[in-house]
Design an enzyme around this catalytic site. Structure first.
Site, mmCIF file in Angstrom:
data_model
loop_
_atom_site.group_PDB
_atom_site.id
_atom_site.type_symbol
_atom_site.label_atom_id
_atom_site.label_comp_id
_atom_site.label_asym_id
_atom_site.label_seq_id
_atom_site.Cartn_x
_atom_site.Cartn_y
_atom_site.Cartn_z
ATOM 1 N N ARG A 106 48.370 48.288 33.465
ATOM 2 C CA ARG A 106 49.235 47.237 32.722
ATOM 3 C C ARG A 106 48.996 47.438 31.382
ATOM 4 O O ARG A 106 48.078 48.242 30.811
ATOM 5 C CB ARG A 106 48.662 45.793 33.245
ATOM 6 C CG ARG A 106 47.053 45.475 32.930
ATOM 7 C CD ARG A 106 46.665 44.030 33.238
ATOM 8 N NE ARG A 106 45.330 43.992 33.033
ATOM 9 C CZ ARG A 106 44.767 42.748 33.272
ATOM 10 N NH1 ARG A 106 45.694 41.977 33.907
ATOM 11 N NH2 ARG A 106 43.469 42.669 33.151
ATOM 12 N N ASN A 144 50.825 38.610 28.569
ATOM 13 C CA ASN A 144 49.413 38.501 28.943
ATOM 14 C C ASN A 144 48.203 39.028 28.142
ATOM 15 O O ASN A 144 48.439 40.409 27.872
ATOM 16 C CB ASN A 144 48.904 38.885 30.408
ATOM 17 C CG ASN A 144 47.908 38.808 30.643
ATOM 18 O OD1 ASN A 144 47.189 37.676 30.837
ATOM 19 N ND2 ASN A 144 46.989 40.020 30.875
ATOM 20 N N GLU A 145 47.374 38.348 27.486
ATOM 21 C CA GLU A 145 46.382 39.069 26.667
ATOM 22 C C GLU A 145 46.929 40.292 25.683
ATOM 23 O O GLU A 145 46.362 41.224 26.047
ATOM 24 C CB GLU A 145 45.162 39.312 27.621
ATOM 25 C CG GLU A 145 44.676 38.369 28.319
ATOM 26 C CD GLU A 145 43.398 38.676 28.980
ATOM 27 O OE1 GLU A 145 43.291 39.742 29.431
ATOM 28 O OE2 GLU A 145 42.563 37.951 29.498
ATOM 29 N N GLU A 318 42.616 30.891 31.627
ATOM 30 C CA GLU A 318 41.835 31.748 32.800
ATOM 31 C C GLU A 318 40.432 31.134 32.617
ATOM 32 O O GLU A 318 39.704 31.616 31.637
ATOM 33 C CB GLU A 318 42.047 33.237 32.822
ATOM 34 C CG GLU A 318 43.626 33.446 33.109
ATOM 35 C CD GLU A 318 43.700 35.137 32.921
ATOM 36 O OE1 GLU A 318 42.845 35.708 32.929
ATOM 37 O OE2 GLU A 318 44.757 35.515 32.746
ATOM 38 N N GLU A 366 41.807 44.419 41.611
ATOM 39 C CA GLU A 366 40.772 43.290 41.334
ATOM 40 C C GLU A 366 40.493 42.623 42.854
ATOM 41 O O GLU A 366 40.204 41.347 42.968
ATOM 42 C CB GLU A 366 41.417 41.996 40.485
ATOM 43 C CG GLU A 366 41.790 42.748 39.085
ATOM 44 C CD GLU A 366 42.406 41.798 38.216
ATOM 45 O OE1 GLU A 366 43.064 40.487 38.603
ATOM 46 O OE2 GLU A 366 42.425 41.735 36.953
ATOM 47 N N MET A 368 37.690 42.738 44.090
ATOM 48 C CA MET A 368 36.382 42.330 44.203
ATOM 49 C C MET A 368 36.096 41.098 43.236
ATOM 50 O O MET A 368 35.215 40.646 42.831
ATOM 51 C CB MET A 368 35.262 43.351 43.726
ATOM 52 C CG MET A 368 35.209 44.475 44.768
ATOM 53 S SD MET A 368 35.030 43.991 46.439
ATOM 54 C CE MET A 368 33.168 43.465 46.208
ATOM 55 N N HIS A 369 37.351 40.484 42.887
ATOM 56 C CA HIS A 369 37.275 39.062 41.883
ATOM 57 C C HIS A 369 37.394 38.191 42.588
ATOM 58 O O HIS A 369 38.253 37.856 43.505
ATOM 59 C CB HIS A 369 38.518 39.407 40.970
ATOM 60 C CG HIS A 369 38.541 38.545 39.655
ATOM 61 N ND1 HIS A 369 38.502 37.129 39.743
ATOM 62 C CD2 HIS A 369 38.275 38.953 38.407
ATOM 63 C CE1 HIS A 369 38.255 36.616 38.691
ATOM 64 N NE2 HIS A 369 38.104 37.738 37.914
HETATM 65 C C1 GAL Z 1 41.915 38.865 32.653
HETATM 66 C C2 GAL Z 1 43.379 38.829 32.948
HETATM 67 C C3 GAL Z 1 43.756 38.738 34.093
HETATM 68 C C4 GAL Z 1 42.649 39.229 35.117
HETATM 69 C C5 GAL Z 1 41.190 38.811 34.557
HETATM 70 C C6 GAL Z 1 40.068 39.295 35.876
HETATM 71 O O1 GAL Z 1 41.554 39.358 31.416
HETATM 72 O O2 GAL Z 1 44.237 38.215 32.109
HETATM 73 O O3 GAL Z 1 44.785 39.234 34.456
HETATM 74 O O4 GAL Z 1 42.952 40.637 35.046
HETATM 75 O O5 GAL Z 1 41.006 39.092 33.419
HETATM 76 O O6 GAL Z 1 38.848 38.813 35.472
#
Ligand code: GAL
Length: 652
Positions: A106, A144-145, A318, A366, A368-369
Site C-alpha cells: 500500500r 490513510n496515514e 484506530e 494482517e 495475525m492482527h
Molecule cells: C495502521 C494502519 C491500518 C493497519 C494497522 C495495523 O497503521 O492504518 O491499516 O495496517 O496499522 O496495526
C-alpha cells in the site's frame, strides 16, 4: 456538550455479505456508535478502468444505518489498483537509493504525480457523489496515514519536476537560490532551476539547505494532495466532518498544515507496537516494565499534539485491540489496557475512539492482527473491553478539555532540520520534546502542545512555556517572547539557525539583542555515557557553550563552571539536554516560581486535568493509593486504590 463516540474500523468487502447483519447487530451489542469503512477498497470499487462497483457499499451503508450505526467513509487513495499503476507506472514512489517502490502492499504513490492526483479526484468524486449525503455518513477520512512506511519523501522524475517548479516559485531567480543555499561552497552553483537535482545520491552529504527545501517541498506536496480531497468532499458531502488519521511519530510533513485543512485530526494509537518499535525512546528495562501497558506518555503526547493541529477537535481513528502484527514483538496487552487506552483518549478530549479492527482476518498481511472478533466470529478480549468503555462513556460526566498548565512547542521544521544535521548520533528533536513532555507529566502536569506560530498568540495564556530545540525562530514568536508575562524556557539548541539554514549573523540564539539571555559561542554533542554534571543531574547528548548577556543572571552552573540555565527577564536559556533528575529539578523550580501546582507521580501513574477534575490512569502493574496524591481527593469514579490498568476520576 461534546458528544463522544466509540467505533470500529470495518472492512465489509473482506467478508461474506451473509455475515453483515450479524456484524452490525454485534457492533450494537458492544455499544459501538459508528463504523469506519471503505478504506483501501479501490480494487473493489473499480475492478477495471471506468467500471464502478458501488452497490456493495450502498448495501453496507444501508444496513449499518438500519442498525443505528453511523459511518465514517474513507477515500481509497492509499491503495491504487494494479491496472491504474500499470497505466502510469511513473506514479510509483522512488526510494532514497533511486529504486522504484513496487505494487503489492500500500501507499505506493508519489504525492507530486499530477496524473495520480487526477485519478484520486475522479474516484473520490464517484464515491462522494453517490454517498456524500447518505444519512449514515457523518464524516470522511482522507486516504490513510500519510507518511506511513516512509512514504512522504519520494525521489521520482515526477518529484524532481515538481521540486524544480516549487523552487522557481519560492526563489523567483536561480541567483537567489544560490545565495540562500550558499552554493559558492564546493562550486555547487546552478545556472537555472532545471539544473537542480534531488538531494539523494550525492557522493557525500548534500547541502543542508537543499535537504531542508526538499523536505519543505515534500510536506507541501502532502498538503496539496490532501487539499484536493478536502475540496471535493466539502462540495459533495456538505456538513460532514473531514478527518485524516495521522500516525505516531511520523514527522516528515507538517501536520499543522494538513490539520488546518480538516475539521478533525485523528491518529492511530498502537501503544504496545510503538513501545517495542521506538527503541531510541525506550530503553530495554523500560520496554520490559511497560511491555503489556505501553509507554505512559507516548499516547498522551500524540493526543495533545494532534489536538493542536485542528483547533482542538480530534479523534483516535484506530485503537490497538490486542496484539498487532507489525512490531518487532507482538505482545498481548494486560487485562484492562484495551479499555484504559480509549478512556485516556477521552480524558484528553477525544470526540471519538475507534478500534482497529472489527474482525481478525484469516488471510493476507494482517492475519495475525487482533480484532474485536476472532476470525471464527467468536468474541476476542477487546469485545468486552470496548463494551466497558461504551458503558463509561454513557455513565460518566466527561468535562470539556480545559487549557493545560504548561505549553510545549513542537515544530515540524525543527524535526526536518535536525534530522538533516543531528550533529551527534543521539540528537533527535522528537526525543528532546518528548522527554520534556514526560518530565512535565511526571510532575502531574497537563500539557498543551502548540506550534511556534500558535505560540505567538497564546504565550500569555500560560504561566510556563517550554521551547526546546527550535530550529529557527519566526519573527512573530520573538515578538511574543519579548512581551511574555509568564516564564519561557528556550533551549538547548534553540533558534540556532536562520530559516535559510545558516548560523545567525550574531550567533545563536537568533533573537533580538534586547531579548537574548546568552550568546552561544560553540556547541558540543556528547557521546553515549558522556555527561556534564549539573546540580543533582546532568546534561547529556548536547551542550551549548553560552556567554550570559550582562543583564542576565546565571541561575544554574555546571560542575565544570559553565552557565547551565541563564535568565534575562521572562526568558530562560537552557544550555544543554537535561537528564531525568535535572529536568525534574529545573521544572519543579520553574513551576514553584510561576505558581503552577505540581504533584510528583510514580512511574506509570499519570493524571490528565480538566477543570477541577483529574483523570487518573495507572499504566503500572502495581496498585496505587490515591491518598498518596495529598489531601484525600474526592473520588468521582473508581476506588481509592487504583489497580493496574485502572482508571479513576477525582476532584482536585
Ligand atoms: C495502521 C494502519 C491500518 C493497519 C494497522 C495495523 O497503521 O492504518 O491499516 O495496517 O496499522 O496495526
Amino acid at each position: 456538550m461534546t458528544r463522544r463516540r466509540l467505533g470500529v474500523c470495518y472492512f465489509p468487502e473482506h467478508w461474506d455479505p451473509a455475515d453483515w447483519p450479524a456484524d452490525a447487530a454485534m457492533m450494537r451489542e458492544a455499544g459501538l456508535d459508528f463504523a469506519r469503512i471503505g478504506e483501501f477498497a479501490w480494487g473493489v470499487i473499480e475492478p477495471e478502468p471506468g467500471t464502478l462497483n458501488l452497490d456493495w457499499m450502498q448495501d453496507s451503508l444501508d444496513l449499518l444505518h438500519a442498525h443505528g450505526l453511523e459511518v465514517v467513509l474513507c477515500t481509497p487513495t492509499a491503495t491504487p489498483p494494479k491496472w491504474l499503476v500499470d497505466s502510469m507506472p511513473d506514479m510509483l514512489a522512488t526510494d532514497r537509493n533511486g529504486q522504484t517502490r513496487s505494487f503489492g502492499s500500500r501507499r505506493h504513490y508519489s504525492f507530486s504525480h499530477q496524473g495520480y492526483r487526477r485519478e484520486c479526484a475522479r474516484i473520490i468524486r464517484a464515491v462522494a457523489g453517490r454517498f456524500g449525503t447518505h444519512p449514515a455518513v457523518i464524516g470522511w477520512q482522507t486516504d490513510n496515514e500519510y507518511g506511513c512506511h516512509d512514504t512522504t519523501i519520494s525521489y521520482s522524475p515526477a518529484d524532481l519536476a515538481a521540486f524544480r517548479d516549487w523552487l522557481a516559485q519560492r526563489y523567483q531567480s536561480v541567483d537567489a537560490l544560490n545565495r540562500a543555499w550558499g552554493n559558492v561552497f564546493w562550486s555547487m552553483q546552478y545556472g537555472s532551476f532545471d539544473e537542480v537535482d534531488l538531494p539523494n545520491l550525492t557522493v557525500t552529504e548534500a547541502n543542508p539547505a537543499h535537504w531542508m527545501d526538499y523536505r519543505r517541498f515534500a510536506a507541501a506536496m502532502v498538503a496539496a494532495f490532501n487539499q484536493i480531497q478536502v475540496d471535493i468532499l466539502r462540495e459533495l458531502s456538505p456538513g460532514r466532518d473531514i478527518i485524516h488519521n495521522f500516525m505516531g511519530r511520523i514527522v516528515d510533513f507538517d501536520h499543522y498544515a494538513v490539520g488546518a485543512q480538516l475539521d478533525i485530526s485523528s491518529w492511530d494509537s498502537y501503544p504496545l507496537g510503538f513501545l517495542d518499535q521506538q527503541r531510541d525512546l525506550f530503553p530495554p528495562d523500560h520496554r520490559k516494565t511497560f511491555a503489556r501497558a505501553g509507554d505512559p506518555d507516548f499516547q498522551a503526547f500524540h493526543h495533545d499534539l494532534y489536538r493542536a493541529t485542528s483547533n482542538g477537535r480530534w479523534w483516535v481513528m484506530e485503537q490497538q485491540p490486542g496484539p498487532v502484527n507489525w512490531a518487532p514483538n507482538n505482545i498481548a496487552p494486560r487485562d484492562g489496557m484495551i479499555a484504559l487506552w480509549a478512556l485516556e483518549a477521552f480524558a484528553h478530549g477525544a470526540e471519538a475512539v475507534s478500534y482497529f479492527r472489527w474482525r481478525q482476518l484469516p488471510f493476507a498481511q494482517e492475519q495475525m492482527h487482533a480484532g474485536l472478533l476472532r476470525p471464527d466470529r467468536s468474541k476476542a478480549e477487546a469485545f468486552a473491553e470496548a463494551g466497558r468503555v461504551a458503558t463509561l462513556l454513557a455513565d460518566l460526566d466527561w468535562p470539556e478539555t480545559t487549557q493545560a498548565d504548561v505549553a510545549l512547542v513542537f515544530d515540524y521544521e525543527s524535526c526536518w532540520a535536525w534530522t538533516t544535521t543531528p550533529h551527534g548520533e543521539m540528537f533527535d528533536y522528537f526525543r528532546l520534546v518528548f522527554e520534556t513532555y514526560r518530565a512535565l507529566r511526571r510532575l502531574g502536569l497537563s500539557v498543551d502542545i502548540i506550534s511556534p506560530h500558535q505560540t505567538a498568540s497564546r504565550i500569555n495564556d500560560y504561566p510556563l512555556t517550554m521551547i526546546p530545540g527550535l530550529f529557527a525562530c519566526p519573527p512573530e514568536l520573538a515578538e511574543a517572547v519579548a512581551t511574555a508575562t509568564g516564564r519561557v524556557i528556550i533551549g538547548p539548541r534553540a533558534a540556532s539557525k536562520t530559516a535559510d539554514f545558516r548560523i545567525p549573523a550574531g550567533l545563536a540564539p537568533d533573537l533580538p539583542e534586547d531579548l537574548r539571555p546568552v550568546t552561544v559561542t560553540h556547541v558540543e554533542t556528547l557521546a553515549d555515557g558522556l555527561e556534564i554534571a549539573v546540580e543533582d543531574g546532568a546534561f547529556q547528548v548536547w551542550r551549548d557553550f553560552a556567554i550570559p548577556h550582562p543583564d542576565a543572571e546565571v541561575i544554574l552552573s555546571s560542575a565544570d563552571g559553565r552557565p547551565a540555565l541563564v535568565r534575562r527577564g521572562a526568558l530562560d536559556y537552557l544550555c544543554g539536554w537535561p537528564d531525568k533528575a535535572l529536568f525534574a529539578s529545573i521544572l519543579a523550580q520553574a513551576c514553584a516560581q510561576t505558581g503552577v501546582t505540581t504533584i510528583p507521580l510514580p512511574d506509570g501513574l499519570r493524571l490528565r486535568r480538566a477543570g477541577n477534575q483529574a483523570f487518573v490512569m495507572n499504566y503500572s502493574d502495581t496498585s496505587f493509593d490515591l491518598a498518596t496524591l495529598g489531601s484525600s481527593p474526592e473520588i468521582l469514579h473508581g476506588d481509592s486504590i487504583v489497580p493496574p490498568s485502572g482508571f479513576a476520576v477525582i476532584r482536585l
